[in-house]
Every structure is written in structure tokens, then in C-alpha cells.
Design an enzyme around this catalytic site. Structure first.
Site, PDB file in Angstrom:
ATOM      1  N   CYS A  78      -5.969  10.487  16.144  1.00  0.00           N
ATOM      2  CA  CYS A  78      -6.669  10.008  14.948  1.00  0.00           C
ATOM      3  C   CYS A  78      -7.654   8.884  15.270  1.00  0.00           C
ATOM      4  O   CYS A  78      -8.690   9.154  15.857  1.00  0.00           O
ATOM      5  CB  CYS A  78      -5.638   9.621  13.898  1.00  0.00           C
ATOM      6  SG  CYS A  78      -6.277   9.788  12.234  1.00  0.00           S
ATOM      7  N   HIS A 170      -1.198  13.549  13.606  1.00  0.00           N
ATOM      8  CA  HIS A 170      -0.200  12.584  14.083  1.00  0.00           C
ATOM      9  C   HIS A 170       1.107  13.250  14.514  1.00  0.00           C
ATOM     10  O   HIS A 170       2.081  13.211  13.760  1.00  0.00           O
ATOM     11  CB  HIS A 170       0.122  11.581  12.960  1.00  0.00           C
ATOM     12  CG  HIS A 170      -0.968  10.619  12.674  1.00  0.00           C
ATOM     13  ND1 HIS A 170      -1.096   9.413  13.327  1.00  0.00           N
ATOM     14  CD2 HIS A 170      -1.997  10.682  11.808  1.00  0.00           C
ATOM     15  CE1 HIS A 170      -2.148   8.770  12.874  1.00  0.00           C
ATOM     16  NE2 HIS A 170      -2.721   9.519  11.951  1.00  0.00           N
ATOM     17  N   GLU A 172       3.221  12.092  16.496  1.00  0.00           N
ATOM     18  CA  GLU A 172       4.259  11.060  16.681  1.00  0.00           C
ATOM     19  C   GLU A 172       5.021  10.783  15.386  1.00  0.00           C
ATOM     20  O   GLU A 172       6.078  10.168  15.412  1.00  0.00           O
ATOM     21  CB  GLU A 172       3.626   9.771  17.235  1.00  0.00           C
ATOM     22  CG  GLU A 172       2.890   8.895  16.234  1.00  0.00           C
ATOM     23  CD  GLU A 172       1.504   9.431  15.842  1.00  0.00           C
ATOM     24  OE1 GLU A 172       1.140  10.544  16.271  1.00  0.00           O
ATOM     25  OE2 GLU A 172       0.808   8.721  15.098  1.00  0.00           O
TER      26      GLU A 172
HETATM   27  N1  GLN Z   1      -9.544   6.628   9.043  1.00  0.00           N
HETATM   28  C1  GLN Z   1      -9.112   5.959  10.236  1.00  0.00           C
HETATM   29  C2  GLN Z   1     -10.292   5.476  11.079  1.00  0.00           C
HETATM   30  O1  GLN Z   1     -11.384   5.734  10.754  1.00  0.00           O
HETATM   31  C3  GLN Z   1      -8.237   6.861  11.093  1.00  0.00           C
HETATM   32  C4  GLN Z   1      -6.952   7.173  10.375  1.00  0.00           C
HETATM   33  C5  GLN Z   1      -5.759   7.300  11.263  1.00  0.00           C
HETATM   34  O2  GLN Z   1      -5.763   6.908  12.429  1.00  0.00           O
HETATM   35  N2  GLN Z   1      -4.701   7.828  10.686  1.00  0.00           N
HETATM   36  O3  GLN Z   1     -10.125   4.817  12.064  1.00  0.00           O
END
Ligand code: GLN
Length: 197
Positions: A78, A170, A172
Site C-alpha cells: 500500500c 494488506h 499482513e
Molecule cells: N492512502 C495511503 C497513502 O496514500 C495508503 C493507504 C494504506 O497504506 N493503507 O499513502
């Protein structure tokens, strides 16, 4: 030894999953945590703009970038994917990312309302995999040296490029440990490649 970037976000869950698989982890919180060698690196989810600023302010950015560019195996989820990406859209951060992954990532690609959802989709080499997305990015474009591992609604959500594995979701936060196992296999493969070099 796996270094887990622990400045902000969902790093503890990665450590728990890696330890359950028998790996040793070290939290990376400041520059001196990078003095000792690492066999692998986890870049967790969280808020990429905050993480980029902290990496710069704490003087950790250059050394981490050098190691990733040098072939240190990475598992990025992410916000971690946004940190690795060579190019980003909808990213207002004035701070640089590592830029080692040859993709263009759209930050907050699903918007704020639809940003969080779960699905099960096929991952290359693994089969059906539960995916939890939280205000997630997706990958708009990937270079030919990037292996696409999964898509959701046609959009790329998981890739591998050499020793870098990057996911928009995710693993994890779930119970399926296969992505983390694949990462640890990558760590072992990179270590034995180093020894025979
Ligand atoms: N929206 C977050 C970002 O731009 C990422 C979201 C996440 O890591 N769950 O960094």
C-alpha cells in the site's frame, strides 16, 4: 534479519506474521538502525506522505534507497508501494520516493468512499488470495521488466520486479501467510546469489 520500516502505519502486523514464519525482524526507526546489514526490508502501509517526510527528516532516505537499488529484497504494501514507485499520480508530497519500481501508481485510486473493501482474486503462482484494500492505490502502468501478479477490475494490484514485491492491499492484516512466505523465499534466494557471486 528483516528490517521493518517502523516510522508510521501497519508495521507490527508484518512483524507478527514474519515472526510466526520463523524470521527475525528489526524495527527501523532512525538512521542508526540502518548501520547493521539487512537481508530483507518491509515497507508497510500507512500514509505515504508522512512516511516520505519522516524518511527525509530522519536522514534514512538515501541509505535505504541505496540498499534497495543494490538489490535488497523488499516487500511493500500500500503506502510502501507508493514509496517504491518510479512515478505517482494524485501525490501531493514534495518529498521523493525511492523510485526503484518501474510502475506508475495512482494514490487513493478508489476514492475516499470506495477506498476500503475486501475481495478474493487470483495471484500468479499462489491461486485465490484474500485481499483487503484500505484507501488503496493501484498501478496504472508497469514497465516490461515488471511481472504483474494480480489485478482487480482490470487494475494492477500486485507486482514483482527482480527482488521487489509490491502490493496495493494488506496481506499482513489477514491470516494467509503465503505472500510473506514468498518474500522470505526471495530473501533466501538473494542471500545465496550474493554468496556465490
Ligand atoms: N492512502 C495511503 C497513502 O496514500 C495508503 C493507504 C494504506 O497504506 N493503507 O499513502
Amino acid at each position: 534479519m528483516i528490517g521493518v520500516l517502523a516510522l508510521q502505519g501497519a508495521f507490527i502486523e508484518h512483524e507478527q506474521m514474519l515472526r510466526s514464519l520463523g524470521a527475525e525482524c528489526r524495527e527501523l526507526r532512525e538512521r542508526r538502525d540502518l548501520d547493521a546489514p539487512l537481508d530483507g526490508l518491509v515497507l508497510p502501509g500507512g500514509e505515504s506522505t508522512v512516511q516520505k517526510k519522516l524518511l527525509a527528516d530522519l536522514g534514512m532516505f538515501d541509505e535505504l534507497r541505496r540498499r534497495i537499488a543494490g538489490g535488497l529484497p523488499v516487500l511493500a504494501t500500500c503506502a510502501g508501494l507508493i514509496l517504491l514507485a518510479e512515478d505517482t499520480t494524485q501525490d501531493a508530497s514534495p518529498y521523493p520516493g525511492f523510485g526503484t519500481l518501474h510502475v506508475r501508481v495512482r494514490r487513493n485510486a478508489y476514492g475516499r468512499q470506495l477506498g476500503s473493501f475486501s475481495t478474493v482474486q487470483t495471484m500468479k503462482g499462489l491461486g485465490p488470495f484474500p485481499m483487503r484494500f484500505i484507501r488503496a492505490p493501484f498501478i496504472e502502468a508497469a514497465a516490461p521488466d515488471v511481472d504483474v501478479l494480480a489485478r482487480v477490475d482490470g487494475n494492477i494490484v500486485a507486482v514483482k520486479q527482480a527482488h521487489q514485491i509490491a502490493l496495493a492491499f494488506h496481506p499482513e492484516l489477514g491470516r494467509d501467510t503465503r505472500v510473506h512466505e514468498a518474500f522470505l523465499n526471495e530473501v533466501v534466494a538473494a542471500a545465496s546469489a550474493r554468496r556465490s557471486a
